[in-house]
Write an enzyme that holds these catalytic residues in place. Structure first.
Site, PDB file in Angstrom:
ATOM      1  N   MET A   1       0.840  -1.207   0.000  1.00  0.00           N
ATOM      2  CA  MET A   1       0.000   0.000   0.000  1.00  0.00           C
ATOM      3  C   MET A   1       0.872   1.255   0.000  1.00  0.00           C
ATOM      4  SD  MET A   1      -3.437  -0.916   2.071  1.00  0.00           S
ATOM      5  CE  MET A   1      -2.814  -0.720   3.727  1.00  0.00           C
TER       6      MET A   1
ATOM      7  N   LEU B   1       6.699   3.136   1.445  1.00  0.00           N
ATOM      8  CA  LEU B   1       7.612   1.989   1.574  1.00  0.00           C
ATOM      9  C   LEU B   1       8.697   2.229   2.620  1.00  0.00           C
ATOM     10  CD1 LEU B   1       8.066   1.085  -2.218  1.00  0.00           C
ATOM     11  CD2 LEU B   1       6.349   0.226  -0.604  1.00  0.00           C
TER      12      LEU B   1
ATOM     13  N   ARG C   1       2.464   2.842   9.394  1.00  0.00           N
ATOM     14  CA  ARG C   1       1.671   3.595  10.373  1.00  0.00           C
ATOM     15  C   ARG C   1       2.525   4.158  11.516  1.00  0.00           C
ATOM     16  NH1 ARG C   1      -2.671  -0.433   8.936  1.00  0.00           N
ATOM     17  NH2 ARG C   1      -4.410   0.830   8.169  1.00  0.00           N
TER      18      ARG C   1
ATOM     19  N   GLN D   1      -3.135 -12.290   7.829  1.00  0.00           N
ATOM     20  CA  GLN D   1      -3.328 -12.003   6.400  1.00  0.00           C
ATOM     21  C   GLN D   1      -2.571 -13.038   5.557  1.00  0.00           C
ATOM     22  OE1 GLN D   1      -2.867  -7.957   4.622  1.00  0.00           O
ATOM     23  NE2 GLN D   1      -0.855  -8.677   4.037  1.00  0.00           N
TER      24      GLN D   1
ATOM     25  N   GLY E   1      10.937  -2.803   5.634  1.00  0.00           N
ATOM     26  CA  GLY E   1      10.173  -4.052   5.619  1.00  0.00           C
ATOM     27  C   GLY E   1       9.784  -4.402   4.194  1.00  0.00           C
ATOM     28  N   HIS E   2       9.193  -3.426   3.489  1.00  0.00           N
ATOM     29  CA  HIS E   2       8.818  -3.655   2.089  1.00  0.00           C
ATOM     30  C   HIS E   2      10.061  -3.957   1.248  1.00  0.00           C
ATOM     31  CE1 HIS E   2       5.558  -0.709   3.385  1.00  0.00           C
ATOM     32  NE2 HIS E   2       4.844  -1.724   2.952  1.00  0.00           N
TER      33      HIS E   2
ATOM     34  N   LYS F   1       5.594 -11.699   7.402  1.00  0.00           N
ATOM     35  CA  LYS F   1       5.030 -12.368   8.577  1.00  0.00           C
ATOM     36  C   LYS F   1       4.446 -11.348   9.552  1.00  0.00           C
ATOM     37  CE  LYS F   1       7.980 -16.479   8.769  1.00  0.00           C
ATOM     38  NZ  LYS F   1       9.047 -17.123   9.573  1.00  0.00           N
ATOM     39  N   LYS F   2       4.793 -10.078   9.352  1.00  0.00           N
ATOM     40  CA  LYS F   2       4.252  -9.014  10.203  1.00  0.00           C
ATOM     41  C   LYS F   2       2.718  -9.074  10.221  1.00  0.00           C
ATOM     42  CE  LYS F   2       4.037  -4.569  11.807  1.00  0.00           C
ATOM     43  NZ  LYS F   2       2.806  -4.101  11.305  1.00  0.00           N
TER      44      LYS F   2
HETATM   45  P1  AMP Z   1       1.431  -2.966   3.420  1.00  0.00           P
HETATM   46  O1  AMP Z   1       2.017  -1.923   2.550  1.00  0.00           O
HETATM   47  O2  AMP Z   1       1.344  -2.572   4.863  1.00  0.00           O
HETATM   48  O3  AMP Z   1       0.140  -3.543   2.886  1.00  0.00           O
HETATM   49  O4  AMP Z   1       2.466  -4.176   3.419  1.00  0.00           O
HETATM   50  C1  AMP Z   1       2.858  -4.799   2.222  1.00  0.00           C
HETATM   51  C2  AMP Z   1       3.627  -6.047   2.536  1.00  0.00           C
HETATM   52  O5  AMP Z   1       4.766  -5.720   3.317  1.00  0.00           O
HETATM   53  C3  AMP Z   1       2.798  -7.052   3.379  1.00  0.00           C
HETATM   54  O6  AMP Z   1       3.071  -8.365   2.916  1.00  0.00           O
HETATM   55  C4  AMP Z   1       3.345  -6.844   4.773  1.00  0.00           C
HETATM   56  O7  AMP Z   1       3.234  -7.983   5.617  1.00  0.00           O
HETATM   57  C5  AMP Z   1       4.806  -6.533   4.478  1.00  0.00           C
HETATM   58  N1  AMP Z   1       5.418  -5.823   5.597  1.00  0.00           N
HETATM   59  C6  AMP Z   1       4.969  -4.696   6.205  1.00  0.00           C
HETATM   60  N2  AMP Z   1       5.767  -4.359   7.233  1.00  0.00           N
HETATM   61  C7  AMP Z   1       6.739  -5.307   7.282  1.00  0.00           C
HETATM   62  C8  AMP Z   1       7.870  -5.528   8.125  1.00  0.00           C
HETATM   63  N3  AMP Z   1       8.172  -4.716   9.129  1.00  0.00           N
HETATM   64  N4  AMP Z   1       8.656  -6.599   7.873  1.00  0.00           N
HETATM   65  C9  AMP Z   1       8.376  -7.448   6.850  1.00  0.00           C
HETATM   66  N5  AMP Z   1       7.322  -7.291   6.015  1.00  0.00           N
HETATM   67  C10 AMP Z   1       6.517  -6.245   6.231  1.00  0.00           C
END
Ligand code: AMP
Length: 273
Positions: free
Chosen positions: A27, A30, A184, A150, A33-34, A145-146
């Site tokens: 989303m 970035l 967030r 989901q 993590g992303h 895995k965060k």
């Molecule tokens: P989001 O943009 O929040 O929808 O996240 C996109 C992808 O990044 C999802 O698969 C999340 O689980 C992963 N993600 C988000 N934060 C982390 C993190 N701290 N470590 C690893 N993956 C993450």
């Protein structure tokens, strides 16, 4: 890198290429993590596609859809530097029409924990991930895995709908002080940011207690509640990899999950033991 917002154009581009496709749906806003997901996709595939789409159907009324952080220019740069081939940035009218065929997340597994606090959230998540999978047709799709619940539901969708896609589970990336990275986290004030450290601390303490031989889930949850004192806890749960609640720790098959509210910000974290 090619940034594309049109579905037909992306499909045509991907059709003209050969080799495996690694896909990372996001989303945006970035962070590391992303980036770790993108890097893994880059290492393991011929073509890498990242999508940035803040999916309205997974937000409940009153949640942060309208103020969800956005930094498209920086995100584009990050993807380019990470070796992404295609950045897919559709808008809402590209992704949705009126009165659509809907996907319903499984009742038992999607209305507990996150789904209990955010009823319908996982219907929206599966809806958009299914659409994105059909657009990109990936060989491998990367999820963190965060968002453990989901991840588990996406794996179930792929199984239940006979989708020919490998779901790759990626480790949680944390700040040096332990806070799990999240788009967030920018909502947190300085004081809240300090308070938020108790979340990863509670998971660390849980792991330490388990390693010292304690295996009663109630006892572990008690230690975590003590560590999180002063913070509004939404839930602490200990489940197996199938997301069923368990009474005692089963090593290599357990996930400890926590969701809290700090000020107006909802944060989740977990650890796999
Ligand atoms: P989001 O943009 O929040 O929808 O996240 C996109 C992808 O990044 C999802 O698969 C999340 O689980 C992963 N993600 C988000 N934060 C982390 C993190 N701290 N470590 C690893 N993956 C993450």
């Amino acid at each position: 890198m090619n940034t594309i917002s049109n579905i037909h154009t992306l499909k045509q581009e991907l059709k003209s290429k050969s080799g495996s496709i690694g896909f990372v749906p996001t989303m945006g806003a970035l962070h590391e993590g992303h980036i770790s997901l993108i890097k893994q996709a880059r290492e393991e595939n011929d073509i890498v596609v990242v999508s940035i789409f803040v999916n309205p159907t997974q937000f409940l009324a009153g949640e942060d859809l309208d103020k969800y952080p956005s930094k498209m220019l920086a995100d584009e740069k990050i993807c380019d530097l990470a070796g992404v081939d295609f950045l897919f940035t559709p808008d809402i009218n590209t992704m949705y029409t009126q009165d659509e065929v809907l996907i319903k997340a499984p009742i038992l597994r999607s209305y507990t924990l996150e789904g209990e606090r955010r009823p319908g959230h996982f219907d929206g998540v599966l809806q958009v991930v299914c659409k994105l999978f059909n657009i990109v047709n990936p060989t491998n799709a990367y999820f963190g895995k965060k968002d453990a619940q989901q991840l588990s539901l996406i794996k179930q969708m792929v199984e239940n709908l006979y989708m020919d896609i490998n779901i790759i589970e990626c480790e949680i990336i944390r700040e040096v002080d332990g806070l799990a990275m999240s788009s967030r986290n920018v909502y947190l004030s300085q004081d809240e940011r300090l308070q938020s450290l108790q979340i990863s601390k509670s998971l660390k303490i849980a792991t330490k207690k388990i390693m010292s031989g304690i295996n009663s889930c109630d006892e572990i949850i008690g230690y975590m509640e003590n560590t999180l004192e002063g913070i509004e806890i939404e839930y602490i749960a200990i489940v197996n990899r199938q997301f069923e609640k368990i009474e005692s720790i089963d090593l290599k098959n357990t996930i400890i999950l926590v969701a809290v509210r700090i000020g107006n910000t909802r944060l989740i974290d977990n650890i796999w033991v």
